[in-house]
Design an enzyme around this catalytic site. Structure first.
Site, PDB file in Angstrom:
ATOM      1  N   ASP A 295       0.849  -1.202   0.000  1.00  0.00           N
ATOM      2  CA  ASP A 295       0.000   0.000   0.000  1.00  0.00           C
ATOM      3  C   ASP A 295       0.873   1.236   0.000  1.00  0.00           C
ATOM      4  OD1 ASP A 295      -2.141   1.675   0.147  1.00  0.00           O
ATOM      5  OD2 ASP A 295      -2.677   1.190   2.205  1.00  0.00           O
ATOM      6  N   GLU A 329      -2.266  10.156  -0.149  1.00  0.00           N
ATOM      7  CA  GLU A 329      -3.613   9.575  -0.181  1.00  0.00           C
ATOM      8  C   GLU A 329      -4.048   9.215   1.221  1.00  0.00           C
ATOM      9  OE1 GLU A 329      -6.524   6.212  -0.280  1.00  0.00           O
ATOM     10  OE2 GLU A 329      -4.500   6.249   0.537  1.00  0.00           O
ATOM     11  N   GLU A 330      -3.094   8.727   2.019  1.00  0.00           N
ATOM     12  CA  GLU A 330      -3.442   8.107   3.303  1.00  0.00           C
ATOM     13  C   GLU A 330      -3.932   9.092   4.356  1.00  0.00           C
ATOM     14  OE1 GLU A 330      -3.804   5.117   3.606  1.00  0.00           O
ATOM     15  OE2 GLU A 330      -2.361   3.972   2.453  1.00  0.00           O
ATOM     16  N   HIS A 428      -1.508  -1.377   6.442  1.00  0.00           N
ATOM     17  CA  HIS A 428      -1.268  -0.321   7.441  1.00  0.00           C
ATOM     18  C   HIS A 428      -0.556  -0.832   8.697  1.00  0.00           C
ATOM     19  CE1 HIS A 428      -4.715   2.448   5.756  1.00  0.00           C
ATOM     20  NE2 HIS A 428      -3.825   2.104   4.836  1.00  0.00           N
TER      21      HIS A 428
HETATM   22 ZN   LIG Z   1      -3.580   2.755  -0.444  1.00  0.00          ZN
END
Ligand SMILES: [Zn+2]
Length: 485
Positions: A295, A329-330, A428
């Site tokens: 991610d 983005e996060e 995450h």
């Molecule tokens: Zn992502």
């Protein structure tokens, strides 16, 4: 890890690709589907996407917005795009918030003292230096919290204890993630002093899963943290005895001043209609705990590799192909907003867009959000993707967080959805690292994006403008889950 069935089929595909003849010298007149097939086979026969991921995770590592790692990621993306043969490469500045996780500690003080593994949720405030010690009130979900009288919550630490279901589509995440996003605000409104959630994730390792949370205007801000899944189990067992359970929580998380990051934008200039843009997106930032291999390292290298394969053809496609590696983005999607803002004038000539930001395995599903009357176009692309094991999904495409402003402006979108069965074991966490990503499915991801982008950029098809269906619920669960493997 068990080898999922599609991967076995996929190994056969890889073998077939390896035995196939090398890429033909494509000419502009050549059948565009023939070239799409050659791109697919070249992608499958190569592990270059994985080489890129190795490079990103080794040379930049964690890329949380505004950190030195983020800066290293931007430099990596610029230099990599130059090396891969993009015609234009630009780092477009983006203002990003800056939050520091700091240290986190939690322990059950009574009835049976034990240390718990915990991490702050993104955006949380810290606790006082001495921490917060209070009795725990357990709720199964936000609905359960709403149902409690304020008296049952006031002065306590709320424990949101909801399990996430493992599904190929990842829909289990969508159902549980509101706890993380809104738990602190809802609990604080009832007088809670802190909130801890069961990590939003699957698997049983002891790494807590972070992710963004949001405070609400006018509601007190309280510290918010996630417990590792086995630690949530332990707290749940001590609570099951029925007596009071006292928890101690310490967080030194804090907010700093805004800083600057960048969207890194690379373009292969179209040979006939350079102003028309086929956009492939992914986000360059990651959380700070792991190295962001999945991610969204997977997404970054999938779209970069797709563009590299197309860049190596003897001729550019008719339309431009633009890879956008979005900033942050996060922690608020500020890169997405900045891109839409800066490129406002040319959004009408973004003919179609797709973002890769989900899954740890082969792409298995293709969905479109094209304009009305474009069913035949969707079917043609789906037919090209079918040999990769990708099924055509009827619901409108979501597009991805970073494409939301474009989609809202009518830009047609497509979803090429990765297999999410194991994704949320690591998502995450500190465990989002290179070793979790196999080269083979990564090559399949690159193949799917190469086929899609090539076909969209070389054909003269009109994708129309996206019109959201009335009463759209973007995250409504699919009516029925395909067979698990
Ligand atoms: Zn992502």
């Amino acid at each position: 890890m068990r080898i999922p069935q599609p991967l076995l089929c996929f190994a056969a595909l890889l073998l077939a690709a390896a035995l196939a003849t090398p890429a033909s010298a494509a000419s502009p007149g050549e059948d565009l589907e023939t070239i799409a097939v050659s791109l697919r086979d070249r992608a499958l026969a190569s592990t270059h996407a994985h080489d890129l991921l190795r490079s990103l995770t080794t040379e930049a590592g964690p890329r949380f917005a505004g950190t030195l790692g983020d800066r290293a990621g931007v430099a990596w993306a610029e230099r990599t795009m130059q090396e891969l043969g993009f015609d234009e490469v630009e780092a477009e500045p983006v203002t990003v918030p800056r939050w520091v996780r700091g240290e986190a500690a939690a322990a059950i003080v009574a009835p049976y003292p034990q240390r718990l593994l915990v991490t702050a949720l993104g955006g949380s405030i810290g606790t006082p230096a001495e921490g917060i010690t209070a009795d725990v009130v357990e709720v199964p979900s936000l609905v359960g919290l709403d149902a409690l009288p304020d008296d049952a919550v006031r002065g306590r630490i709320v424990f949101l204890d909801q399990r996430m279901e493992r599904l190929q589509s990842g829909m289990g995440y969508v159902l549980v993630v509101p706890n993380r996003l809104y738990g602190a605000a809802k609990a604080a409104a009832k007088g809670a002093v802190a909130v801890v959630i069961r990590s939003v994730g699957t698997g049983t390792h002891r790494f807590p899963h972070t992710g963004m949370m949001q405070y609400e205007e006018g509601v007190p801000r309280i510290p918010a943290a996630a417990l590792a899944i086995p630690d949530a189990d332990l707290l749940e067992r001590q609570l099951a005895a029925g007596g009071p359970v006292t928890l101690h929580l310490f967080l030194s998380a804090r907010q700093l001043a805004e800083t600057t990051s960048a969207n890194v934008v690379g373009t292969l200039r179209g040979r006939e209609r350079p102003e028309e843009i086929v956009l492939l997106g992914a986000h360059l930032d990651s959380w700070d705990l792991g190295t962001g291999a999945m991610d969204d390292g997977i997404g970054c290298v999938s779209v970069l590799e797709a563009a590299r394969l197309i860049a190596e053809l003897p001729h550019r496609p008719r339309r431009s192909i633009r890879v956008v590696l979005f900033a942050n983005e996060e922690f608020g999607a500020s890169g997405a907003a900045a891109y839409a803002d800066r490129h406002q004038a040319e959004l009408a000539s973004h003919v179609v867009a797709a973002e890769s930001d989900f899954g740890l395995g082969p792409i298995w599903r293709f969905a479109t959000g094209f304009g009305p009357g474009t069913g035949a176009t969707a079917d043609r692309i789906a037919a090209l993707l079918a040999p990769l094991g990708v099924t055509h999904y009827p619901d409108p495409a979501y597009g991805g967080t970073d494409l939301a402003p474009l989609r809202a402006a009518g830009v047609p979108v497509a979803d090429l959805t990765g297999d999410g069965t194991y994704y949320f074991d690591y998502h995450h966490t500190a465990d989002d690292t290179l070793d979790k990503v196999d080269p083979e499915p990564l090559s399949q991801n690159a193949a799917a994006y190469a086929v899609f982008a090539w076909w969209a950029a070389e054909s003269d098809v009109d994708f129309g403008r996206f019109v959201p269906p009335p009463d759209e619920q973007l995250f409504a669960p699919p009516p029925e889950e395909p067979e698990e493997h």
